[in-house]
Design a protein around this motif. Sequence first.
Motif, mmCIF file in Angstrom:
data_model
loop_
_atom_site.group_PDB
_atom_site.id
_atom_site.type_symbol
_atom_site.label_atom_id
_atom_site.label_comp_id
_atom_site.label_asym_id
_atom_site.label_seq_id
_atom_site.Cartn_x
_atom_site.Cartn_y
_atom_site.Cartn_z
ATOM 1 N N TRP A 104 0.855 -1.186 0.000
ATOM 2 C CA TRP A 104 0.000 0.000 0.000
ATOM 3 C C TRP A 104 0.885 1.229 0.000
ATOM 4 C CZ3 TRP A 104 -0.463 4.338 3.012
ATOM 5 C CH2 TRP A 104 -1.534 5.195 2.699
ATOM 6 N N LYS A 144 0.553 5.658 -0.668
ATOM 7 C CA LYS A 144 -0.379 6.764 -0.834
ATOM 8 C C LYS A 144 0.020 7.604 -2.049
ATOM 9 C CE LYS A 144 1.908 10.403 1.810
ATOM 10 N NZ LYS A 144 1.694 11.517 2.727
ATOM 11 N N ALA A 145 -0.904 8.405 -2.547
ATOM 12 C CA ALA A 145 -0.596 9.332 -3.627
ATOM 13 C C ALA A 145 0.315 10.425 -3.063
ATOM 14 C CB ALA A 145 -1.874 9.933 -4.196
ATOM 15 N N GLU A 183 7.859 10.992 0.538
ATOM 16 C CA GLU A 183 6.763 10.974 1.509
ATOM 17 C C GLU A 183 6.327 9.549 1.832
ATOM 18 O OE1 GLU A 183 4.624 15.228 0.246
ATOM 19 O OE2 GLU A 183 3.959 13.330 -0.623
ATOM 20 N N ASN A 184 6.362 8.664 0.860
ATOM 21 C CA ASN A 184 5.942 7.282 1.106
ATOM 22 C C ASN A 184 6.943 6.534 1.967
ATOM 23 O OD1 ASN A 184 3.387 6.158 -0.373
ATOM 24 N ND2 ASN A 184 4.241 7.699 -1.747
ATOM 25 N N TYR A 221 6.612 7.648 5.593
ATOM 26 C CA TYR A 221 5.210 7.619 6.043
ATOM 27 C C TYR A 221 5.105 7.451 7.557
ATOM 28 C CZ TYR A 221 0.250 6.377 6.067
ATOM 29 O OH TYR A 221 -1.102 6.345 6.314
ATOM 30 N N GLU A 281 -2.076 6.982 -6.683
ATOM 31 C CA GLU A 281 -2.636 6.292 -5.516
ATOM 32 C C GLU A 281 -2.347 4.802 -5.597
ATOM 33 O OE1 GLU A 281 -6.933 5.747 -3.227
ATOM 34 O OE2 GLU A 281 -6.791 6.907 -5.065
ATOM 35 N N ASP A 282 -1.833 4.249 -4.504
ATOM 36 C CA ASP A 282 -1.442 2.847 -4.411
ATOM 37 C C ASP A 282 -0.326 2.502 -5.396
ATOM 38 O OD1 ASP A 282 -1.579 0.444 -3.104
ATOM 39 O OD2 ASP A 282 -3.060 -0.413 -4.468
ATOM 40 N N CYS A 332 7.955 -0.286 0.245
ATOM 41 C CA CYS A 332 7.368 -0.693 1.533
ATOM 42 C C CYS A 332 8.447 -1.216 2.478
ATOM 43 C CB CYS A 332 6.301 -1.754 1.315
ATOM 44 S SG CYS A 332 4.814 -1.150 0.480
#
Length: 579
Positions: free
Chosen positions: A424, A426-427, A432-433, A436, A472-473, A486
């Motif tokens: 998962w 985010k947009a 930023e991802n 997170y 997104e995603d 991730c």
Amino acid sequence: MRDRATIKKVLRFIRPHGGLVALMLLLAAVTVASTLYAPILIGKAVDQIVGPGQIYVLKLSRILVQLGVVIAVTAVAQWLMNLLTNQVTYRVVQDVRAQAFLHLQKVPVSYIDQNQPGDILSRIVNDVSQFSDGLLMGFTQLFTGIVTILGTIGFMLSINVKIALLVVLLTPVSLFVASFIASRTYQMFRLQSEKRAEMTSLVEELVGNQKVVQAFSYERTAMERFDSINGQLQICGVRALFFSSITNPCTRFVNGLVYAGVGIFGAFTVIQQGMTVGQLTSFLNYANQYTKPFNEISGVVTELENAIACARRIFEFMETPVEEPDQKDAVVLQKVDGSLEVENVSFSYRKDTPLLQDISIQVQPGQRIAIVGPTGCGKTTMINLLMRFYDVDKGQIRISGYPVREVTRDSLRRNFGMVLQDTWLKAGTIRENIAYGNPDAAMEEIIQAAKQAHAHSFIQRLPKGYDTVIAEDGGNISQGQKQLLCIARVMLMHPPMLILDEATSSIDTRTEVRVQKAFAKLMEGRTSFIVAHRLSTIQEADLILVMKDGNIIEQGRHQELLEKSGFYAKLYESQFAAS
């Protein structure tokens, strides 16, 4: 409007804005009073020009000036009232939507698992919007309509009691028509909201999995499902629109009868010198103003029925049980040594379908625990219990000696780093991802985490590097790249305990080897739980738990389990038979 409980809940949201509401109602009263005073001035003006040669210019001029002032007051008061109505409505809607979204953060994972995401989305977005439209249109119109009716009755009684009573006696007919139609529109609008939620769920499901839909040639079936729901939505929508659309014509017909009766009866009264022509003019104006609110209220009622039907769905969601709160004296986990104990734990998602049964394991700090077994044996359920996404039915789980029920969920989960099979993102940007879970991380730390996850090289090849915006995603990068991001996200957190649930399932073999080395370094000194189907990835684990049908049937190191020639050995041989 029969749903009084829902109306009371709406009023609770309006109550904090009581000052604005009081001022708004005061302006509404001024608007009604000035509107009702205007016919008196018009009647007086008519009396100044009735009869041959009887035009009293001076008196007429004064009356016209007064009429101009009254009209100006009405216009200003109505403008301010509408302004305040907008303020109150949108503040109430903001509060409802904020509380609904806050409630979404508090509901247990079990609620999310058991309900369609599209239905939840529809309640928070679509139903709140429908609720705001009805509230915006209906709130002041309902109040001003009622005040106008009461005010016109008073003025008509002051002019002629008999004609006023005639108007009042015909009122129940209009009320009966409005009530008859409103009772049917509520059910139709409620059904319309439910079908709209079904459609939102279906569209979200199909759009989010469009590749699967096309890969399995599911388009025709998807279209049939969509057409079925769309057809049902069309039917209930047409019915709701039909009942709401006939309200105004029906009440206008009744009001026309009232106006005609006032005109005929009033004309005979004037002939008999029971009132002046000017008073009859005023009375006809009042009769028209008296019946007009019934038209407006009947239209407003249908909108409010729709709004209340939507509000009920919103409140139903907001009243779902929230996650069991932390105990008042719950401990905040700060220094975790990584030890973990599962003692006689039993758990099932449904009480009539047992899953985990009397599970007990002892984990030492820094150990790597692998959990293997066939699909549905309870591997992911064990992870859900460790993270307290679900609570055990029986038994106890302890971390660093603390029962998990006696520590705060937030501190418990912050001590775990998770990389799941289902990625998962985010947009937002790559940076930023990765950050997170640690938004304040320095750029150097983010880059270091990406290098450890072997994501740095592909990130550099992106158009803007770490500032590249992904959909997104992560829709505009590959599945393997999403998995690497991730992994980098967890590596940046440096938690004392790790959960790797098929963490390398989407990565090619060459990259997997490098990532496994990075994981090995990351897991040094940290307790790690590794859920895996590919047994090649867990051969170095300190302890392998073999699960089947909700039970741990074997446990030990890789070589020990092979020598037992049990269930694990059969799993291993089935994967490596060719080699």
